[in-house]
Design a protein around this motif. Structure first.
Motif, PDB file in Angstrom:
ATOM      1  N   GLY A  63      -5.258  -2.964   9.124  1.00 21.60           N
ATOM      2  CA  GLY A  63      -4.677  -2.850   7.890  1.00 21.60           C
ATOM      3  C   GLY A  63      -4.737  -1.536   7.364  1.00 21.60           C
ATOM      4  O   GLY A  63      -4.981  -0.336   7.960  1.00 21.60           O
ATOM      5  N   LYS A  64      -4.709  -1.496   6.002  1.00 21.27           N
ATOM      6  CA  LYS A  64      -4.704   0.065   5.341  1.00 21.27           C
ATOM      7  C   LYS A  64      -5.914   0.177   4.389  1.00 21.27           C
ATOM      8  O   LYS A  64      -6.588  -0.915   4.179  1.00 21.27           O
ATOM      9  CB  LYS A  64      -3.425   0.118   4.560  1.00 21.27           C
ATOM     10  CG  LYS A  64      -2.403   0.481   5.505  1.00 21.27           C
ATOM     11  CD  LYS A  64      -0.962   0.212   4.814  1.00 21.27           C
ATOM     12  CE  LYS A  64       0.189  -0.017   5.606  1.00 21.27           C
ATOM     13  NZ  LYS A  64       1.167  -0.907   5.148  1.00 21.27           N
ATOM     14  N   ALA A  65      -6.361   1.267   4.170  1.00 21.79           N
ATOM     15  CA  ALA A  65      -7.228   1.740   3.273  1.00 21.79           C
ATOM     16  C   ALA A  65      -7.285   2.675   2.516  1.00 21.79           C
ATOM     17  O   ALA A  65      -6.715   3.807   2.978  1.00 21.79           O
ATOM     18  CB  ALA A  65      -8.652   1.653   4.051  1.00 21.79           C
ATOM     19  N   LEU A  66      -7.752   2.751   1.248  1.00 10.43           N
ATOM     20  CA  LEU A  66      -7.567   4.307   0.551  1.00 10.43           C
ATOM     21  C   LEU A  66      -8.254   5.349   1.382  1.00 10.43           C
ATOM     22  O   LEU A  66      -9.081   5.043   2.081  1.00 10.43           O
ATOM     23  CB  LEU A  66      -8.261   4.127  -1.057  1.00 10.43           C
ATOM     24  CG  LEU A  66      -7.342   3.322  -1.774  1.00 10.43           C
ATOM     25  CD1 LEU A  66      -8.129   3.214  -3.218  1.00 10.43           C
ATOM     26  CD2 LEU A  66      -6.056   3.935  -2.039  1.00 10.43           C
ATOM     27  N   ALA A  67      -7.772   6.553   1.179  1.00 16.54           N
ATOM     28  CA  ALA A  67      -8.050   7.689   1.895  1.00 16.54           C
ATOM     29  C   ALA A  67      -9.196   8.343   1.341  1.00 16.54           C
ATOM     30  O   ALA A  67      -9.923   7.905   0.264  1.00 16.54           O
ATOM     31  CB  ALA A  67      -6.930   8.671   2.073  1.00 16.54           C
TER      32      ALA A  67
ATOM     33  N   ARG B 296     -12.557   6.387   6.738  1.00 15.01           N
ATOM     34  CA  ARG B 296     -13.168   4.993   7.272  1.00 15.01           C
ATOM     35  C   ARG B 296     -13.393   5.312   8.911  1.00 15.01           C
ATOM     36  O   ARG B 296     -14.300   4.755   9.357  1.00 15.01           O
ATOM     37  CB  ARG B 296     -12.182   3.930   7.071  1.00 15.01           C
ATOM     38  CG  ARG B 296     -10.742   4.004   7.868  1.00 15.01           C
ATOM     39  CD  ARG B 296      -9.920   2.918   7.727  1.00 15.01           C
ATOM     40  NE  ARG B 296      -8.626   3.115   7.573  1.00 15.01           N
ATOM     41  CZ  ARG B 296      -7.441   2.285   7.842  1.00 15.01           C
ATOM     42  NH1 ARG B 296      -7.773   1.085   8.089  1.00 15.01           N
ATOM     43  NH2 ARG B 296      -6.157   2.747   7.749  1.00 15.01           N
ATOM     44  N   PHE B 297     -12.662   6.222   9.592  1.00 17.16           N
ATOM     45  CA  PHE B 297     -12.911   6.159  10.801  1.00 17.16           C
ATOM     46  C   PHE B 297     -13.864   7.157  11.246  1.00 17.16           C
ATOM     47  O   PHE B 297     -14.736   6.913  12.296  1.00 17.16           O
ATOM     48  CB  PHE B 297     -11.596   6.882  11.551  1.00 17.16           C
ATOM     49  CG  PHE B 297     -10.323   5.704  11.616  1.00 17.16           C
ATOM     50  CD1 PHE B 297     -10.487   4.479  12.190  1.00 17.16           C
ATOM     51  CD2 PHE B 297      -9.204   6.043  10.756  1.00 17.16           C
ATOM     52  CE1 PHE B 297      -9.365   3.707  11.927  1.00 17.16           C
ATOM     53  CE2 PHE B 297      -8.430   5.073  10.724  1.00 17.16           C
ATOM     54  CZ  PHE B 297      -8.075   4.031  11.283  1.00 17.16           C
TER      55      PHE B 297
ATOM     56  N   ALA C  75      -3.283   6.270   4.053  1.00 22.16           N
ATOM     57  CA  ALA C  75      -4.092   4.884   4.052  1.00 22.16           C
ATOM     58  C   ALA C  75      -3.624   4.006   5.342  1.00 22.16           C
ATOM     59  O   ALA C  75      -4.456   2.901   5.438  1.00 22.16           O
ATOM     60  CB  ALA C  75      -3.376   4.117   3.002  1.00 22.16           C
TER      61      ALA C  75
ATOM     62  N   PHE D 161       0.935  -1.296   0.103  1.00 19.68           N
ATOM     63  CA  PHE D 161      -0.063   0.129  -0.015  1.00 19.68           C
ATOM     64  C   PHE D 161       1.062   1.163  -0.064  1.00 19.68           C
ATOM     65  O   PHE D 161       1.249   1.708   0.997  1.00 19.68           O
ATOM     66  CB  PHE D 161      -0.920  -0.070   1.312  1.00 19.68           C
ATOM     67  CG  PHE D 161      -2.283   0.037   0.837  1.00 19.68           C
ATOM     68  CD1 PHE D 161      -2.912   1.296   0.650  1.00 19.68           C
ATOM     69  CD2 PHE D 161      -3.153  -1.122   1.118  1.00 19.68           C
ATOM     70  CE1 PHE D 161      -4.442   1.449   0.282  1.00 19.68           C
ATOM     71  CE2 PHE D 161      -4.494  -0.892   0.867  1.00 19.68           C
ATOM     72  CZ  PHE D 161      -5.060   0.302   0.280  1.00 19.68           C
TER      73      PHE D 161
ATOM     74  N   ILE E 158     -14.073   2.070  15.864  1.00 15.12           N
ATOM     75  CA  ILE E 158     -12.956   2.592  15.436  1.00 15.12           C
ATOM     76  C   ILE E 158     -11.822   1.842  15.568  1.00 15.12           C
ATOM     77  O   ILE E 158     -11.098   1.689  14.353  1.00 15.12           O
ATOM     78  CB  ILE E 158     -12.728   3.557  16.231  1.00 15.12           C
ATOM     79  CG1 ILE E 158     -13.735   5.063  16.069  1.00 15.12           C
ATOM     80  CG2 ILE E 158     -11.375   4.595  15.931  1.00 15.12           C
ATOM     81  CD1 ILE E 158     -13.638   6.183  16.838  1.00 15.12           C
ATOM     82  N   ALA E 159     -11.751   1.044  16.487  1.00 12.34           N
ATOM     83  CA  ALA E 159     -10.543   0.051  16.765  1.00 12.34           C
ATOM     84  C   ALA E 159     -10.597  -0.977  15.623  1.00 12.34           C
ATOM     85  O   ALA E 159      -9.621  -1.398  14.992  1.00 12.34           O
ATOM     86  CB  ALA E 159     -10.584  -0.491  18.243  1.00 12.34           C
TER      87      ALA E 159
ATOM     88  N   ASN F 223      -9.261  -0.221  12.259  1.00 14.96           N
ATOM     89  CA  ASN F 223      -7.765   0.205  12.453  1.00 14.96           C
ATOM     90  C   ASN F 223      -6.866  -0.844  11.846  1.00 14.96           C
ATOM     91  O   ASN F 223      -5.993  -0.801  11.639  1.00 14.96           O
ATOM     92  CB  ASN F 223      -7.413   0.383  13.889  1.00 14.96           C
ATOM     93  CG  ASN F 223      -6.260   1.403  13.788  1.00 14.96           C
ATOM     94  OD1 ASN F 223      -6.024   2.086  12.880  1.00 14.96           O
ATOM     95  ND2 ASN F 223      -5.498   1.449  14.712  1.00 14.96           N
TER      96      ASN F 223
ATOM     97  N   LEU G 141     -16.497   3.221  20.081  1.00 13.62           N
ATOM     98  CA  LEU G 141     -15.013   3.065  20.136  1.00 13.62           C
ATOM     99  C   LEU G 141     -14.344   1.961  19.579  1.00 13.62           C
ATOM    100  O   LEU G 141     -13.290   1.953  18.828  1.00 13.62           O
ATOM    101  CB  LEU G 141     -14.561   3.399  21.422  1.00 13.62           C
ATOM    102  CG  LEU G 141     -13.079   3.452  21.797  1.00 13.62           C
ATOM    103  CD1 LEU G 141     -12.203   4.648  21.002  1.00 13.62           C
ATOM    104  CD2 LEU G 141     -12.852   3.909  23.421  1.00 13.62           C
TER     105      LEU G 141
ATOM    106  N   LEU H  55     -17.404  10.232  18.644  1.00  9.47           N
ATOM    107  CA  LEU H  55     -16.216  10.746  18.822  1.00  9.47           C
ATOM    108  C   LEU H  55     -16.526  12.166  18.020  1.00  9.47           C
ATOM    109  O   LEU H  55     -16.386  13.220  18.865  1.00  9.47           O
ATOM    110  CB  LEU H  55     -15.116  10.281  18.261  1.00  9.47           C
ATOM    111  CG  LEU H  55     -13.527  10.602  18.778  1.00  9.47           C
ATOM    112  CD1 LEU H  55     -12.550   9.853  18.344  1.00  9.47           C
ATOM    113  CD2 LEU H  55     -13.179  12.081  18.145  1.00  9.47           C
TER     114      LEU H  55
ATOM    115  N   ILE I 268     -12.545  14.394   5.489  1.00  9.32           N
ATOM    116  CA  ILE I 268     -11.548  13.551   6.560  1.00  9.32           C
ATOM    117  C   ILE I 268     -10.601  12.474   5.600  1.00  9.32           C
ATOM    118  O   ILE I 268     -11.310  11.841   4.914  1.00  9.32           O
ATOM    119  CB  ILE I 268     -12.433  12.851   7.785  1.00  9.32           C
ATOM    120  CG1 ILE I 268     -13.415  13.878   8.174  1.00  9.32           C
ATOM    121  CG2 ILE I 268     -11.489  12.068   8.561  1.00  9.32           C
ATOM    122  CD1 ILE I 268     -12.853  14.885   9.135  1.00  9.32           C
ATOM    123  N   SER I 269      -9.316  12.605   5.824  1.00  8.73           N
ATOM    124  CA  SER I 269      -8.665  11.916   5.216  1.00  8.73           C
ATOM    125  C   SER I 269      -8.579  10.328   5.318  1.00  8.73           C
ATOM    126  O   SER I 269      -8.870   9.633   4.503  1.00  8.73           O
ATOM    127  CB  SER I 269      -6.981  12.376   5.047  1.00  8.73           C
ATOM    128  OG  SER I 269      -6.548  12.395   6.241  1.00  8.73           O
ATOM    129  N   LYS I 270      -8.669  10.098   6.702  1.00  7.75           N
ATOM    130  CA  LYS I 270      -8.680   8.783   7.031  1.00  7.75           C
ATOM    131  C   LYS I 270     -10.051   8.217   7.224  1.00  7.75           C
ATOM    132  O   LYS I 270     -10.643   8.517   8.563  1.00  7.75           O
ATOM    133  CB  LYS I 270      -7.883   8.271   8.257  1.00  7.75           C
ATOM    134  CG  LYS I 270      -6.382   8.618   8.112  1.00  7.75           C
ATOM    135  CD  LYS I 270      -5.619   8.338   9.297  1.00  7.75           C
ATOM    136  CE  LYS I 270      -4.106   8.125   8.967  1.00  7.75           C
ATOM    137  NZ  LYS I 270      -2.928   8.022   9.981  1.00  7.75           N
TER     138      LYS I 270
END
Lengths: 351, 351, 351, 351
Positions: free
Chosen positions: D25-29, D239-240, C8, C2, D19-20, D23, D16, D208, D235-237
């Motif tokens: 792995g990764k994901a496109l922003a 997924r959160f 990411a 990635f 959110i955890a 967290n 919460l 949050l 928001i860039s990340k």
């Protein structure tokens, strides 16, 4: 010897007379008067189609209101990097457009080449959500270098713009000067060539303070009355701005005044060239740009000549200014006299 | 019988003559001319102190630029809820002020009472980060109801405003009419009473299109040239707007014109009162508001009278309009004639 | 594999733990809590002087709020023409700044050379009323090309900026990566070198969503609470954004995470160079830019690698991309593993 | 005894945990991840139709972006004069809306009565070029007085709004609390009743920092990605923020949390009423407003209770506060305990 700007001229006598003429009696304010109706009608006739036209007090307002109306705040306007809208309006388009963005393009003689436009549109990073979206191509006619776009050049640029979803705006602060040179009709030089919106200037041409925003598709003008009002540009005694534009367009006055200004520019250019001072760009409207050697500059100023130095990165390719010269802009107007021109040339060549 | 607005009048002959007079020859544009210098100087003299003054084309622009210059975008302007800036400028102050907020206050006859102002400032929830911060009190002089603030009233309001950290702005679109009534001097009615910034109108008083923003503390005017330019309000042939204001202020013309307009309003009010049509508010400037019974309204319109209906929540306490009447606004101007007034009254009373 | 962006990556475990930790109990909203107070205090300690600091949710907001706060709408911000603020924030600075203008400057590796800055300031047409006024120099640290400014370079640029009346802003979305490379302290790399305001990013470094605007002269931060609130950036449950920043700065976590990301970029660059794919710019932070031959590009994609193509006019002088290659950006993060890097390199070199 | 705001609560454990969970792995922003896709899909399912939904970090941003998207700058939003958008967002709607105008309406319990809306639309002076044009009715659900609109009330208001060309926006910062009371479904309480756009809040309910703008006609959401980005709210990340909303809506968590908060408000209201402290408005959501006698106020504060004083002009008709009392707002949340409520009541009644 007033060559600082065509704004230094006063009001053409025919236009001042028109103001005085409509001063007789009373009329509803804010454009609900018959002088306004007549002037609006004249625009449709002169442009050979029904247009939506809005009168304002300054060229900056005309440009900024027009560009804001053609864009969302996240859109962009492509223009020459020395365009008046980009450098001389203190950010008015950005203000009226809610923070829209002007994208500067290079080009010799302040003209945008089709290949430059195409490259910018094809290679740039555009489109939401991260990038702004180009929505308008804005051309200056005449340009800030005193050059002009021929009808075919406008058409080619407009075709590229339209193909990419952009509208075409023309900043026509010196539109009359361009048309006086090309003999194209108002229709040919605008909507028939692909122009969508025109800021049509009369002030530099001879009015007191009168500019028009012309939408060739009247539907595009919807809500412009609201934008103009909240932009502080709805003149209350509206008949007086309408009368200026009406007189300007009547009986070919606009062309007559522009032809005179252009002729004075030609005479000035020829005189200076005869003195070895060849204009750096072709003289196609009412502006002459020359590189003055320091002694000539000093002599002209001592003789009371008025003009401004100029800075440009749009000089012809490979052209650098001779050492110890200053590039200056000389602007003629409807009020420039042959005598004024000849005296200027005489002082310039005296040695 | 033109009572729609003082904007329906034309240009006072003295002002038109002044425009024609400065049309002789050329002058640098954008205010770097001696007509502008002279007009600016006259403002300082007339107001009996050095002021920073900026000329613009419309009253909306004067108000919006002034208010924007006195505030940050998170500030608020307190004004009467029927103030022109709040209801008739299509949001211009909000636009020029980057989204500033107008806080509407109630008050009979469109005047803000000191207690109302004090209550609003003391009881409201103000201040960041959650609430906007009041930074300007804006008064209309004359008001939208044709009433005026006396010097003592202005002083009392200004003291409250200043004590709370607010500057005082006056929308003086009809400032001359107010002063013609009170005989206070320009200085007495403004900075000596606590006014910080004045939108001084000349258009309604007799100019073509000329308004001035006057900062009594010149330091407050810093950067207004930039704001004015990007706001589309820097008139290029600036001498012509300057000449209008200069002529308006010279030789007491402004007062002479306003006194005539006021006298015509008095004559109209007296005539209508004689016909049982008593104005709803005191006639203190050049506007008369009356409740016209439907037949009278119809008769006047049939006779060609021009005027607008009016809606207000600022009627005198307990006053409701008689059944089957329409509140209308009748505005007189420097160009209103006694004959016009008398004919209007005659039609109104004929039965 | 990635490498699309450091965005990411998820949340660093220490930061997620900090969020969970402050979730115990209740606290006043909007920053009136002790977690916020502690985080603010930590900023002052880490930067070795009292600072005014404001926490927000996105880097775009941090930049746009900061730039708006340093300028009037008729001012301009000078930045590299490929700066994130100029090309990737959809006009946010222009929007928050009321139509302010970004002036694009060229420069290899997305860095502005002192001579370029000096030329732009000295030769450009600046200043009201016609032209915008440069008020801020904005630098990206690390740059969009993955290069960094050394402390001496910042100092030299800041001296030029200050001498011309400009403030210096740093877009520090990847500030930690730059400092991890230079070993300069936070103070040395900012205010001691002439930086006035810093957008200090934590999100790309390992936070959920947390950025800080740091004013090294606290007085400059006056009214930022109002601007932040009306800009939609006052987080109500403020302790959770504060906790992220506090944990990020505590115990050197920010540097530890950045060093790892940088090390992964180095490893990637070395591996690719070994395969003949030499980065086009020096790898100084956590980004690697290489020109991938079409077959390599295809192979990597087939293997599931994630990355974006890149377009730049800031390539080293004379450098053009080899034929049939695509410039791509590879970004590493605190969460990138050696294994991921090695697999990427292996696929790239396989043939 | 924390009754200052539901913002004082932390994060609900389920949220919460969500959110955890994402967290790993990764994901496109920027929303191009499957958590976002799933959360968006859940909105469509929960609202029983395809919606266009945009996630942002604050309620102020949700409201301001939504209102800006529904209006042109010369339009107006009608809302209660004590609405959060009018008084507590520091002018955010005006800023995001390019200077749009909020028109304040009165109404008991912070609710707008149909007759009030109808009167405002029919009697006001609206429409360009001089006046702004009402384009949105914005309702708060629950209101700032802790009251709620029933489905039938929304429908009646929406019908009036639509008949006058206005869209209906709901500020749903406490939307869950309203629905927990009425048992209407999300669809019934929104688009089926005529709501066009909803700011759906999760933060006050237990997230949050997560809010959603929901367009029930997806076409209305066109270009919102651009507006959100330049508004600093992408928001860039991503997924959160998506994970928070997804968990909030999953398995009825939102309703469970809201029911608890409402039950605590009921318990608090009942307890206080038993002590002679009857709430000034019906307790319909999670807020209780009571007039505290000075000694009670002092005793509660001495005991460590946290709450804010309140100022309102929306008290029930004829109702004035008893002498020497302070109106206070008590807000319960998902984290309020019975014990906390009972102690508060005990201290309040002790004498």
């Amino acid at each position: 010897m007033f060559f600082a700007s065509d704004n230094a001229a006063g009001i053409a006598p025919e236009i001042l007379a028109a103001i005085a003429k409509v001063n007789d009696g009373k009329a509803l304010a804010y454009g609900r008067d018959h002088v306004t109706a007549q002037a609006e009608q004249r625009f449709s006739e002169m442009f050979e189609r029904e247009v939506a036209v809005f009168f304002v007090a300054t060229g900056t307002a005309a440009n900024a209101l027009a560009l804001a109306h053609l864009t969302a705040p996240w859109d962009a306007v492509l223009c020459h990097h020395e365009a008046h809208i980009a450098t001389d309006e203190c950010g008015a388009p950005e203000f009226f457009g809610g923070g829209l963005k002007l994208i500067p393009l290079a080009g010799e003689g302040c003209k945008i080449a089709p290949s430059t436009l195409e490259h910018a549109l094809d290679k740039g990073q555009w489109g939401g959500p991260h990038h702004v979206t180009p929505k308008v191509l804005s051309l200056s006619q005449s340009t800030e270098a005193g050059t002009i776009y021929r009808v075919d050049e406008i058409r080619e640029l407009a075709e590229i713009a339209h193909a990419h979803g952009l509208a075409v705006h023309v900043d026509g602060a010196r539109f009359a000067n361009a048309l006086a040179r090309t003999n194209a009709s108002l229709a040919e030089a605008t909507w028939k060539a692909g122009v969508d919106v025109l800021s049509f200037g009369a002030t530099k041409g001879g009015a007191l303070a009168a500019e028009a925003i012309v939408f060739f598709d009247p539907a595009r003008g919807a809500n412009m009355p609201d934008r103009r009002k909240r932009g502080g540009q709805l003149i209350s005694k509206h008949r007086f701005v309408a009368a200026q534009l009406d007189a300007y367009l009547a009986d070919g006055l606009w062309l007559k005044l522009a032809r005179h200004a252009n002729a004075m520019a030609d005479r000035l250019a020829a005189g200076l060239a005869g003195a070895g001072l060849v204009p750096v760009w072709p003289v196609e409207a009412n502006e002459v740009f020359v590189a003055l050697p320091a002694p000539v500059d000093a002599r002209l100023k001592a003789a009371g000549a008025t003009y401004y130095p100029w800075v440009s990165e749009a000089l012809p390719n490979g052209n650098t200014l001779p050492r110890d010269t200053t590039l200056v802009r000389l602007v003629t107007s409807f009020a420039t006299t042959s005598d004024e021109v000849d005296r200027f040339v005489a002082v310039a060549r005296a040695s």
